[in-house]
Design a protein around this motif. Structure first.
Motif, PDB file in Angstrom:
ATOM      1  N   UNK B  66      34.176  60.558  10.020  1.00 57.50           N
ATOM      2  CA  UNK B  66      35.098  59.557  10.568  1.00 57.50           C
ATOM      3  C   UNK B  66      34.663  58.165  10.145  1.00 57.50           C
ATOM      4  N   UNK B  67      35.625  57.263  10.208  1.00 57.66           N
ATOM      5  CA  UNK B  67      35.364  55.841   9.952  1.00 57.66           C
ATOM      6  C   UNK B  67      36.160  55.028  10.952  1.00 57.66           C
ATOM      7  N   UNK B  68      35.433  54.150  11.664  1.00 59.40           N
ATOM      8  CA  UNK B  68      36.150  53.190  12.524  1.00 59.40           C
ATOM      9  C   UNK B  68      36.271  51.933  11.700  1.00 59.40           C
ATOM     10  N   UNK B  69      37.384  51.818  11.027  1.00 64.70           N
ATOM     11  CA  UNK B  69      37.587  50.767  10.028  1.00 64.70           C
ATOM     12  C   UNK B  69      37.609  49.381  10.670  1.00 64.70           C
ATOM     13  N   UNK B  70      38.207  49.285  11.820  1.00 62.69           N
ATOM     14  CA  UNK B  70      38.295  48.044  12.595  1.00 62.69           C
ATOM     15  C   UNK B  70      38.710  48.463  13.999  1.00 62.69           C
ATOM     16  N   UNK B  71      39.050  47.543  14.844  1.00 65.06           N
ATOM     17  CA  UNK B  71      39.374  47.924  16.219  1.00 65.06           C
ATOM     18  C   UNK B  71      40.634  48.776  16.274  1.00 65.06           C
ATOM     19  N   UNK B  72      41.548  48.579  15.351  1.00 62.42           N
ATOM     20  CA  UNK B  72      42.841  49.270  15.378  1.00 62.42           C
ATOM     21  C   UNK B  72      42.795  50.667  14.772  1.00 62.42           C
ATOM     22  N   UNK B  73      41.933  50.894  13.781  1.00 58.92           N
ATOM     23  CA  UNK B  73      42.057  52.088  12.959  1.00 58.92           C
ATOM     24  C   UNK B  73      40.830  53.000  13.021  1.00 58.92           C
ATOM     25  N   UNK B  74      41.115  54.308  13.078  1.00 66.56           N
ATOM     26  CA  UNK B  74      40.059  55.318  13.162  1.00 66.56           C
ATOM     27  C   UNK B  74      40.518  56.495  12.311  1.00 66.56           C
ATOM     28  N   UNK B  75      39.834  56.740  11.197  1.00 64.50           N
ATOM     29  CA  UNK B  75      40.289  57.782  10.282  1.00 64.50           C
ATOM     30  C   UNK B  75      39.382  59.001  10.349  1.00 64.50           C
ATOM     31  N   UNK B  76      39.974  60.142  10.053  1.00 70.04           N
ATOM     32  CA  UNK B  76      39.253  61.426  10.052  1.00 70.04           C
ATOM     33  C   UNK B  76      39.353  62.027   8.650  1.00 70.04           C
ATOM     34  N   UNK B  77      38.225  62.363   8.061  1.00 72.48           N
ATOM     35  CA  UNK B  77      38.219  62.879   6.691  1.00 72.48           C
ATOM     36  C   UNK B  77      37.691  64.302   6.647  1.00 72.48           C
ATOM     37  N   UNK B  78      38.412  65.136   5.916  1.00 68.81           N
ATOM     38  CA  UNK B  78      37.961  66.487   5.602  1.00 68.81           C
ATOM     39  C   UNK B  78      37.515  66.454   4.145  1.00 68.81           C
ATOM     40  N   UNK B  79      36.243  66.628   3.897  1.00 71.26           N
ATOM     41  CA  UNK B  79      35.706  66.504   2.531  1.00 71.26           C
ATOM     42  C   UNK B  79      36.036  67.719   1.675  1.00 71.26           C
ATOM     43  N   UNK B  80      35.964  68.901   2.266  1.00 72.05           N
ATOM     44  CA  UNK B  80      36.232  70.144   1.547  1.00 72.05           C
ATOM     45  C   UNK B  80      36.907  71.092   2.536  1.00 72.05           C
ATOM     46  N   UNK B  81      38.234  71.049   2.555  1.00 70.45           N
ATOM     47  CA  UNK B  81      38.979  71.757   3.592  1.00 70.45           C
ATOM     48  C   UNK B  81      38.775  73.268   3.530  1.00 70.45           C
ATOM     49  N   UNK B  82      38.734  73.875   4.713  1.00 72.98           N
ATOM     50  CA  UNK B  82      38.586  75.321   4.845  1.00 72.98           C
ATOM     51  C   UNK B  82      39.725  75.850   5.719  1.00 72.98           C
ATOM     52  N   UNK B  83      40.123  77.112   5.538  1.00 73.24           N
ATOM     53  CA  UNK B  83      41.194  77.675   6.367  1.00 73.24           C
ATOM     54  C   UNK B  83      40.932  77.543   7.860  1.00 73.24           C
ATOM     55  N   UNK B  84      39.667  77.548   8.270  1.00 75.64           N
ATOM     56  CA  UNK B  84      39.332  77.401   9.690  1.00 75.64           C
ATOM     57  C   UNK B  84      39.698  76.014  10.233  1.00 75.64           C
TER      58      UNK B  84
END
Lengths: 111, 116
Positions: B66-84
């Protein structure tokens, strides 16, 4: 494991009846919240009860909290078909900003 | 008043691909959260950010960043997606509560991710 566990998992009642759902949790909390989720949608906040409160009302909703038993109940009075949804409790652990949700109760109100 | 906005709403990935789920709130909230919900299940906390500049692991952080880019934005990253990781992902935000912890959580409408 999840902090909150709801009981029952599913509940089916007739319109006009009362619905009661229970939530148990494991650790000390700041507050406990109840949410509703209609199928395929996001969650909507219903009510928040703080750890030093024992009962709270909001319209047809009544929430109780027993911190000695680590449990809470949500009562919906005079239920309506529109109350059909899943209901979740969420607990905020003391000293953190972490909120953990239970497994939910699926309520079906039959017209 | 937009509240909590998540993008994309739907995404299909192949195993091993990466992607980022975006979340933005316009309510000046301090805390932000990422949850996942599997069919017939409750929500499980992936990561949360109590305030700008801080992030903490939740119940199921493995496979996510995750990255809390600033007070407004919070992103979630999947680096290598899996079916689970096929699930519905919800972002939420909240103000701090005077009694400790946070107050009401406001949720986005969810992002439905399928990993083939």
């Amino acid at each position: 494991s999840q902090q909150g566990e709801e009981d029952p998992q599913a509940l089916s009642i007739q319109e006009g009846e009362n619905a009661t759902m229970n939530c148990s949790y494991k650790t000390s909390i700041n507050n406990l919240q109840w949410y509703r989720q209609n199928s395929g949608r996001g969650l909507v906040h219903l009510i928040l009860i703080r750890s030093n409160e024992r009962e709270k009302h909001s319209g047809r909703l009544r929430v109780t909290l027993d911190t000695s038993k680590k449990s809470s109940s949500l009562l919906i009075t005079a239920s309506r078909a529109a109350d059909t949804a899943s209901y979740f409790c969420a607990t905020g652990s003391s000293g953190t900003y972490k909120y953990i949700f239970g497994t939910g109760t699926r309520l079906k109100v039959l017209a | 008043n937009a509240g909590v906005t998540q993008t994309p709403k739907f995404q299909v990935l192949k195993t091993g691909q990466s992607m980022t789920l975006q979340c933005a709130q316009d309510m000046n909230h301090n805390s932000m959260y990422w949850y996942r919900q599997d069919p017939g299940m409750g929500l499980r906390l992936i990561y949360y950010s109590a305030s700008e500049g801080t992030t903490d692991k939740g119940e199921v952080p493995n496979g996510y960043n995750v990255s809390r880019l600033n007070k407004r934005e919070f992103s979630l990253r999947l680096e290598s997606a899996a079916p689970s990781q096929t699930s519905v992902y919800f972002c939420a935000s909240s103000v701090l509560s005077t009694g400790g912890g946070t107050g009401e959580l406001f949720f986005g409408e969810g992002s439905r991710l399928t990993v083939l």
